[in-house]
Design a protein around this motif. Structure first.
Motif, PDB file in Angstrom:
ATOM      1  N   PHE A  40       0.810  -1.215   0.000  1.00 19.77           N
ATOM      2  CA  PHE A  40       0.000   0.000   0.000  1.00 19.77           C
ATOM      3  C   PHE A  40       0.849   1.273   0.000  1.00 19.77           C
ATOM      4  CE2 PHE A  40      -2.905  -3.224   1.671  1.00 19.77           C
ATOM      5  CZ  PHE A  40      -3.975  -3.034   0.819  1.00 19.77           C
ATOM      6  N   SER A  41       2.134   1.145  -0.268  1.00 22.64           N
ATOM      7  CA  SER A  41       3.039   2.283  -0.278  1.00 22.64           C
ATOM      8  C   SER A  41       2.769   3.211  -1.464  1.00 22.64           C
ATOM      9  CB  SER A  41       4.486   1.775  -0.362  1.00 22.64           C
ATOM     10  OG  SER A  41       5.382   2.850  -0.514  1.00 22.64           O
ATOM     11  N   LYS A  42       3.158   4.465  -1.303  1.00 24.92           N
ATOM     12  CA  LYS A  42       3.099   5.422  -2.423  1.00 24.92           C
ATOM     13  C   LYS A  42       4.223   5.155  -3.414  1.00 24.92           C
ATOM     14  CE  LYS A  42       1.263   9.156   0.423  1.00 24.92           C
ATOM     15  NZ  LYS A  42       1.537  10.475   0.977  1.00 24.92           N
ATOM     16  N   ASN A  43       5.270   4.475  -2.960  1.00 27.78           N
ATOM     17  CA  ASN A  43       6.450   4.205  -3.780  1.00 27.78           C
ATOM     18  C   ASN A  43       6.208   2.965  -4.657  1.00 27.78           C
ATOM     19  OD1 ASN A  43       9.030   3.156  -4.597  1.00 27.78           O
ATOM     20  ND2 ASN A  43       9.997   4.428  -3.039  1.00 27.78           N
ATOM     21  N   TRP A  44       6.198   3.169  -5.969  1.00 28.87           N
ATOM     22  CA  TRP A  44       5.885   2.061  -6.872  1.00 28.87           C
ATOM     23  C   TRP A  44       6.922   0.940  -6.783  1.00 28.87           C
ATOM     24  CZ3 TRP A  44       9.117   0.241 -10.566  1.00 28.87           C
ATOM     25  CH2 TRP A  44      10.143   1.081 -10.990  1.00 28.87           C
ATOM     26  N   SER A  45       8.175   1.262  -6.516  1.00 28.50           N
ATOM     27  CA  SER A  45       9.198   0.210  -6.448  1.00 28.50           C
ATOM     28  C   SER A  45       8.956  -0.709  -5.244  1.00 28.50           C
ATOM     29  CB  SER A  45      10.608   0.795  -6.425  1.00 28.50           C
ATOM     30  OG  SER A  45      10.788   1.646  -5.317  1.00 28.50           O
ATOM     31  N   LEU A  46       8.412  -0.167  -4.168  1.00 28.17           N
ATOM     32  CA  LEU A  46       8.045  -1.007  -3.018  1.00 28.17           C
ATOM     33  C   LEU A  46       6.857  -1.901  -3.364  1.00 28.17           C
ATOM     34  CD1 LEU A  46       8.393   1.467  -0.007  1.00 28.17           C
ATOM     35  CD2 LEU A  46       9.736  -0.596  -0.419  1.00 28.17           C
ATOM     36  N   ARG A  47       5.879  -1.335  -4.084  1.00 23.96           N
ATOM     37  CA  ARG A  47       4.724  -2.140  -4.487  1.00 23.96           C
ATOM     38  C   ARG A  47       5.154  -3.273  -5.430  1.00 23.96           C
ATOM     39  NH1 ARG A  47       2.787   3.060  -5.389  1.00 23.96           N
ATOM     40  NH2 ARG A  47       2.468   2.683  -7.615  1.00 23.96           N
ATOM     41  N   GLU A  48       6.021  -2.948  -6.361  1.00 28.45           N
ATOM     42  CA  GLU A  48       6.506  -3.963  -7.306  1.00 28.45           C
ATOM     43  C   GLU A  48       7.299  -5.053  -6.586  1.00 28.45           C
ATOM     44  OE1 GLU A  48       9.145  -4.254 -11.396  1.00 28.45           O
ATOM     45  OE2 GLU A  48       9.654  -2.728  -9.914  1.00 28.45           O
ATOM     46  N   ALA A  49       8.210  -4.654  -5.699  1.00 25.93           N
ATOM     47  CA  ALA A  49       9.019  -5.626  -4.953  1.00 25.93           C
ATOM     48  C   ALA A  49       8.131  -6.484  -4.057  1.00 25.93           C
ATOM     49  CB  ALA A  49      10.080  -4.900  -4.125  1.00 25.93           C
ATOM     50  N   CYS A  50       7.114  -5.883  -3.478  1.00 25.53           N
ATOM     51  CA  CYS A  50       6.195  -6.625  -2.621  1.00 25.53           C
ATOM     52  C   CYS A  50       5.467  -7.705  -3.414  1.00 25.53           C
ATOM     53  CB  CYS A  50       5.193  -5.664  -1.990  1.00 25.53           C
ATOM     54  SG  CYS A  50       4.018  -6.494  -0.907  1.00 25.53           S
ATOM     55  N   LEU A  51       4.987  -7.367  -4.599  1.00 32.65           N
ATOM     56  CA  LEU A  51       4.303  -8.357  -5.432  1.00 32.65           C
ATOM     57  C   LEU A  51       5.263  -9.474  -5.853  1.00 32.65           C
ATOM     58  CD1 LEU A  51       2.128  -5.880  -7.485  1.00 32.65           C
ATOM     59  CD2 LEU A  51       1.239  -7.727  -6.043  1.00 32.65           C
ATOM     60  N   ALA A  52       6.521  -9.117  -6.109  1.00 29.17           N
ATOM     61  CA  ALA A  52       7.522 -10.134  -6.450  1.00 29.17           C
ATOM     62  C   ALA A  52       7.741 -11.083  -5.265  1.00 29.17           C
ATOM     63  CB  ALA A  52       8.827  -9.472  -6.868  1.00 29.17           C
ATOM     64  N   LYS A  53       7.808 -10.526  -4.051  1.00 36.35           N
ATOM     65  CA  LYS A  53       7.982 -11.354  -2.855  1.00 36.35           C
ATOM     66  C   LYS A  53       6.754 -12.218  -2.613  1.00 36.35           C
ATOM     67  CE  LYS A  53       9.881 -12.931   0.874  1.00 36.35           C
ATOM     68  NZ  LYS A  53      11.013 -13.861   0.813  1.00 36.35           N
ATOM     69  N   MET A  54       5.567 -11.652  -2.812  1.00 35.94           N
ATOM     70  CA  MET A  54       4.339 -12.429  -2.669  1.00 35.94           C
ATOM     71  C   MET A  54       4.347 -13.618  -3.630  1.00 35.94           C
ATOM     72  SD  MET A  54       1.467  -9.454  -2.417  1.00 35.94           S
ATOM     73  CE  MET A  54       1.162  -8.505  -0.934  1.00 35.94           C
ATOM     74  N   THR A  55       4.816 -13.388  -4.841  1.00 33.83           N
ATOM     75  CA  THR A  55       4.901 -14.462  -5.843  1.00 33.83           C
ATOM     76  C   THR A  55       5.812 -15.579  -5.352  1.00 33.83           C
ATOM     77  OG1 THR A  55       4.490 -12.883  -7.636  1.00 33.83           O
ATOM     78  CG2 THR A  55       5.489 -14.991  -8.244  1.00 33.83           C
ATOM     79  N   LEU A  56       6.926 -15.206  -4.735  1.00 34.65           N
ATOM     80  CA  LEU A  56       7.849 -16.208  -4.188  1.00 34.65           C
ATOM     81  C   LEU A  56       7.220 -16.976  -3.020  1.00 34.65           C
ATOM     82  CD1 LEU A  56      11.178 -14.138  -4.159  1.00 34.65           C
ATOM     83  CD2 LEU A  56      10.544 -15.972  -5.756  1.00 34.65           C
ATOM     84  N   MET A  57       6.317 -16.330  -2.298  1.00 33.42           N
ATOM     85  CA  MET A  57       5.695 -16.941  -1.126  1.00 33.42           C
ATOM     86  C   MET A  57       4.511 -17.855  -1.471  1.00 33.42           C
ATOM     87  SD  MET A  57       5.646 -13.584   1.361  1.00 33.42           S
ATOM     88  CE  MET A  57       4.895 -14.428   2.769  1.00 33.42           C
ATOM     89  N   ILE A  58       3.943 -17.698  -2.648  1.00 32.34           N
ATOM     90  CA  ILE A  58       2.715 -18.413  -3.017  1.00 32.34           C
ATOM     91  C   ILE A  58       2.818 -19.937  -2.879  1.00 32.34           C
ATOM     92  CG2 ILE A  58       1.206 -18.952  -5.010  1.00 32.34           C
ATOM     93  CD1 ILE A  58       0.441 -16.379  -3.613  1.00 32.34           C
ATOM     94  N   PRO A  59       3.888 -20.590  -3.352  1.00 34.98           N
ATOM     95  CA  PRO A  59       3.932 -22.052  -3.196  1.00 34.98           C
ATOM     96  C   PRO A  59       3.783 -22.501  -1.742  1.00 34.98           C
ATOM     97  CG  PRO A  59       5.604 -21.355  -4.749  1.00 34.98           C
ATOM     98  CD  PRO A  59       5.036 -20.108  -4.127  1.00 34.98           C
ATOM     99  N   GLU A  60       4.481 -21.843  -0.845  1.00 36.22           N
ATOM    100  CA  GLU A  60       4.405 -22.201   0.574  1.00 36.22           C
ATOM    101  C   GLU A  60       3.030 -21.898   1.156  1.00 36.22           C
ATOM    102  OE1 GLU A  60       6.434 -20.889   4.799  1.00 36.22           O
ATOM    103  OE2 GLU A  60       7.605 -20.636   2.965  1.00 36.22           O
ATOM    104  N   ILE A  61       2.481 -20.758   0.796  1.00 35.72           N
ATOM    105  CA  ILE A  61       1.157 -20.369   1.302  1.00 35.72           C
ATOM    106  C   ILE A  61       0.099 -21.366   0.847  1.00 35.72           C
ATOM    107  CG2 ILE A  61      -0.683 -18.653   1.010  1.00 35.72           C
ATOM    108  CD1 ILE A  61       1.548 -16.502   1.094  1.00 35.72           C
ATOM    109  N   CYS A  62       0.139 -21.723  -0.432  1.00 32.84           N
ATOM    110  CA  CYS A  62      -0.874 -22.648  -0.967  1.00 32.84           C
ATOM    111  C   CYS A  62      -0.731 -24.052  -0.385  1.00 32.84           C
ATOM    112  CB  CYS A  62      -0.808 -22.687  -2.489  1.00 32.84           C
ATOM    113  SG  CYS A  62      -1.439 -21.177  -3.249  1.00 32.84           S
ATOM    114  N   SER A  63       0.499 -24.474  -0.125  1.00 34.95           N
ATOM    115  CA  SER A  63       0.673 -25.813   0.438  1.00 34.95           C
ATOM    116  C   SER A  63       0.315 -25.851   1.927  1.00 34.95           C
ATOM    117  CB  SER A  63       2.097 -26.324   0.217  1.00 34.95           C
ATOM    118  OG  SER A  63       3.024 -25.523   0.915  1.00 34.95           O
ATOM    119  N   ALA A  64       0.492 -24.725   2.637  1.00 32.09           N
ATOM    120  CA  ALA A  64       0.147 -24.662   4.057  1.00 32.09           C
ATOM    121  C   ALA A  64      -1.369 -24.657   4.254  1.00 32.09           C
ATOM    122  CB  ALA A  64       0.768 -23.432   4.707  1.00 32.09           C
TER     123      ALA A  64
END
Length: 139
Positions: A40-64
């Motif tokens: 929810f940051s105003k900084n687009w690079s933080l939003r982009e990096a956050c979505l990239a990290k979320m993508t990396l987390m998805i396999p673990e989240i879905c399996s949990a």
């Protein structure tokens, strides 16, 4: 695994009060407070990096599987839907990459509930609308 260049990113500011409270709580419950601030940051690079990290987390989240009552797919697709409306093309693209990974993982783990169909439909309608409008940038 982390996001390239994450250590060079600024610290996220507190989430503004005009952010959708329900979505803020959902993102916090699934991805944590720090990532919610980045998303929810105003900084687009933080939003982009956050979505990239979320993508990396998805396999673990879905399996949990569990988020303490919240539907995983609802939170993920609400997050993607929000990123679809971002003005920054790179954030849009990161949201689509998250969508791709989420669909793959939900299909693989057989946790794709029928309830995700309306959300997925809204995401696709928005994406097709952007593709049809030649005045908008599409990633």
């Amino acid at each position: 695994a982390g996001v390239d260049g994450a250590e060079e990113l600024p610290s996220p500011e507190d989430i503004e009060t005009n952010a959708p409270t329900d979505l803020v709580h959902k993102v916090e419950s699934l991805f944590g407070s720090y990532r919610a601030k980045c998303f929810f940051s105003k900084n687009w690079s933080l939003r982009e990096a956050c979505l990239a990290k979320m993508t990396l987390m998805i396999p673990e989240i879905c399996s949990a599987g569990s988020t303490g009552g919240a539907d995983i797919s609802e939170i993920i697709f609400s997050t993607i839907e929000s990123s679809n409306s971002d003005k920054n093309v790179q954030v849009n693209l990161s949201g689509l990459i998250l969508l791709d990974e989420a669909l793959l993982q939900l299909e693989t783990t057989s946790k794709a509930p029928i309830s995700m169909t309306p959300q997925l439909s809204r995401i696709l309608v928005d994406l097709f609308s952007k593709m049809a409008d030649n005045s908008k940038k599409v990633a």
